[in-house]
Design a protein around this motif. Structure first.
Motif: not given
Length: 413
Positions: A6-14, A96-102, A125-132, A197-200
């Motif tokens: 039932l979960d989508g392919p991005l399940s767990g991404i915050k 942000v510290r526990v997120a994957d994406v902004v 969060n060095p793993r953060l993906v920041y999208a604008a 996200v995949r790269h991270a």
């Protein structure tokens, strides 16, 4: 289609969603449909589209969600934070510290003035993906002379080349019906987020992802670039035709309109036989696509005269499945089309304050095991609590970090 989860392919991404209006929310809507947990971070007065509507007659305006907001914010959660305040900024940094994406679509410099720009958040969060997503992009990717200009869908359509090639043959430019100047950039940004996200996940390295509305529409209009480069021409509106293919048109029937595309010789032959004009297949004026293109006025005259005496249903019945054709559907036609029902492209969601659901467009991306789907209605303003989200996300973050298979925070991880 049989699904095994039932979960989508991005399940767990915050995802922390700071977007408003259409372009940015469409990005995060796609991520939500794919299973990401998207938290819409709104000011006290909410996303501006909350008040736009439309609303159904009889819906409680104090509870109901308008169609504009509901359509592109379905499945998300909402918290209220004043990012200009110390308290709100601090709470956002904790998330942000526990997120994957902004994801944000503010004007250039807004996040920096609040002390929440990419570089500052990446320290948290060095793993953060920041999208604008902005009208003319971000200076980090290339400084535009229009960097500070505000932009809406219609501006992107105009400047990116779309309006200049859309419209009647007299050259009058037209915008598209749907807001492609918002929706296509939003779609590309979602793709960029997924790639980052995949790269991270593989390297522990986050990054800044930037899509300009102008750039996206230009990419959508790629044909005019090579036409100008190869031929030195400046393409103009083509009506419903195509500069390189014939016939390739939307034409009037006895009771409506239909799209007909038969540029291949095989399809042209079938079309000619159906019109009881087999001679057209061997006529030097129409023998191949190049010839038909050179004689497009005559092609349209012959085809148009035949279609004008046929009902749309009759054309579909005689050519459907044999030649690329399709009726010009309105919304009522779409609601009655079996294809749409079988493909789950019309989805009912709850309407707060009403026992009757509303219908919105479904997800067009289909998976066999991790389905993309509309995961519920849009959120009421501030329906969720920032502290509760932080606890949930921190628990997930800690469990992933403790996993023996978790990636490190460097390229060597």
């Amino acid at each position: 289609m049989t699904t095994t989860a039932l979960d989508g392919p991005l399940s767990g991404i915050k995802v922390l969603d700071l977007t408003a209006m259409l372009a940015g929310p469409f990005t995060t809507m796609l991520l939500t449909d794919l299973g990401a947990d998207v938290i819409k971070v709104e000011p006290a007065n909410g996303d501006r589209t909350r008040s736009i509507g439309p609303y159904r007659v009889g819906d409680d305006p104090d509870q109901a969600l308008g169609g504009y907001f509901q359509s592109v914010n379905r499945g998300k959660r909402s918290i209220v934070l004043d990012l200009k305040s110390n308290e709100g900024s601090t709470k956002f940094r904790e998330l942000v510290r526990v997120a994957d994406v902004v994801v944000e679509n503010f004007s250039a410099g807004v996040m920096e003035r609040m002390g929440l720009g990419y570089e500052s958040l990446a320290e948290e969060n060095p793993r953060l993906v920041y999208a604008a997503l902005r009208g003319f992009g971000d200076a980090r990717s290339g400084k535009s002379p229009y960097e500070t200009w505000p932009a809406f869908d219609i501006v992107a359509q105009a400047m990116g080349g779309f309006a200049g090639i859309t419209g009647p043959l007299d050259g009058t430019p037209l915008k598209s019906g749907p807001g492609i100047g918002d929706i296509f950039p939003g779609t590309l940004l979602a793709l960029g987020v997924v790639a980052a996200v995949r790269h991270a996940e593989h390297t522990g390295e986050g990054q800044f992802v930037d899509v300009a509305m102008y750039d996206a529409v230009l990419a959508l209009c790629e044909r005019i670039v090579y036409q100008h480069s190869y031929l030195g021409i400046v393409p103009r509106p083509m009506g419903n035709g195509h500069p390189l293919l014939a016939p390739f048109d939307i034409m009037q029937t006895l009771d409506g309109w239909i799209a007909v595309a038969a540029p291949s010789d095989h399809h042209w032959r079938i079309l000619a036989e159906t019109m009881n004009r087999p001679d057209l297949s061997d006529d030097p004026r129409f023998v191949n696509n190049a010839a038909r293109l050179a004689n497009i006025v005559e092609v349209r005259k012959i085809l148009g005269a035949w279609l004008a005496n046929q009902t749309t249903a009759a054309v579909v019945d005689s050519l459907g499945g044999r030649v690329p054709i399709g009726p010009v559907n309105d919304a009522a036609d779409i609601f009655n089309d079996e294809h749409v029902r079988l493909r789950d492209m019309l989805v009912e969601v709850e309407q707060p304050g009403s026992d009757a659901p509303v219908t919105i467009a479904g997800s067009p991306i289909k998976f066999s095991s991790t389905p993309a789907r509309v995961r519920g209605r849009g959120p009421k303003l501030g329906e969720d609590d920032a502290d509760t989200v932080l606890v949930e996300w921190s628990t997930v973050h800690d469990s992933v970090s403790d996993s023996p298979n978790a990636k490190g925070n460097s390229a060597d991880g």
